[in-house]
Structure formats: structure tokens, C-alpha cells
Write a protein that holds these residues in place. Sequence first.
Motif, short mmCIF file in Angstrom:
data_model
loop_
_atom_site.label_atom_id
_atom_site.label_comp_id
_atom_site.label_asym_id
_atom_site.label_seq_id
_atom_site.Cartn_x
_atom_site.Cartn_y
_atom_site.Cartn_z
N HIS A 57 1.76 6.69 -6.85
CA HIS A 57 0.69 7.64 -7.18
C HIS A 57 1.16 9.09 -7.00
O HIS A 57 0.97 9.95 -7.87
N ILE A 58 1.81 9.36 -5.88
CA ILE A 58 2.30 10.71 -5.59
C ILE A 58 3.41 11.10 -6.57
O ILE A 58 3.46 12.24 -7.06
N SER A 81 0.83 -1.20 0.00
CA SER A 81 0.00 0.00 0.00
C SER A 81 0.87 1.26 0.00
O SER A 81 0.60 2.21 -0.75
N GLU A 96 2.35 1.72 -3.44
CA GLU A 96 1.35 2.23 -4.39
C GLU A 96 1.12 3.72 -4.17
O GLU A 96 0.98 4.48 -5.13
N GLN A 97 1.08 4.15 -2.92
CA GLN A 97 0.90 5.57 -2.61
C GLN A 97 2.09 6.38 -3.13
O GLN A 97 1.91 7.47 -3.69
#
Length: 100
Positions: free
Chosen positions: A77-78, A70, A73-74
Motif C-alpha cells: 500500500h505504501i 499484514s 500488505e502495508q
Amino acid sequence: RFDLLDKASREFFEIAAGQRSHLSEECRKISCIPPVVIGLYQGGSWDMAEELVARQLGVKRVQVQEAWESAAEQMKHIGKAGLASGLLSEEYVLSVPPEL
């Protein structure tokens, strides 16, 4: 130092059993093996850190695995949002070591 031979031997067995990830400071002083993080191939992964963190937190390894996935993935994304907005450049992203 022959007096540490038994202790070092026990620690090597603990590493092989997955009960420790490295030799104690005392045994590292006499070891001919360079200091490295030692992992075991378990369940398709060489990473022993997940198991160690899970033990320390008192949770299942899969929970640690899911938390790290997780977080990864963050970060992706950022990072993509930073590239899209121009805050980050592709050259900068490529210059960052992969482990970061």
C-alpha cells in the motif's frame, strides 16, 4: 575432527525434526554442507521461520503468518502510494531485491 561426529549427528537429527534450523558454530566448522537456512515443507510452505518465531513469542504460527501478511500488505500500500505521488519511480522499485 572425529570428536564432533556424535554432536553433528545429533544436530542433523534435530534439524530433520524441526527442532533447530542450522548446525552449531562448532559443527559448521567441520561440515561439508554449505551454511544455508534449512526449512521443512509443512502445510504448503517451506518456511520454517514462522514456526521458530511463533515458538519464541509463545503464539500460534497462524498469528505470525497473519502479522507478516499484514505487514506485506502495508508495504504494498505504501509503495503504491509512493509511486502514485512520484516519491518512488518504477525503475527504483524494480531495482530493489525481491526479498526486501
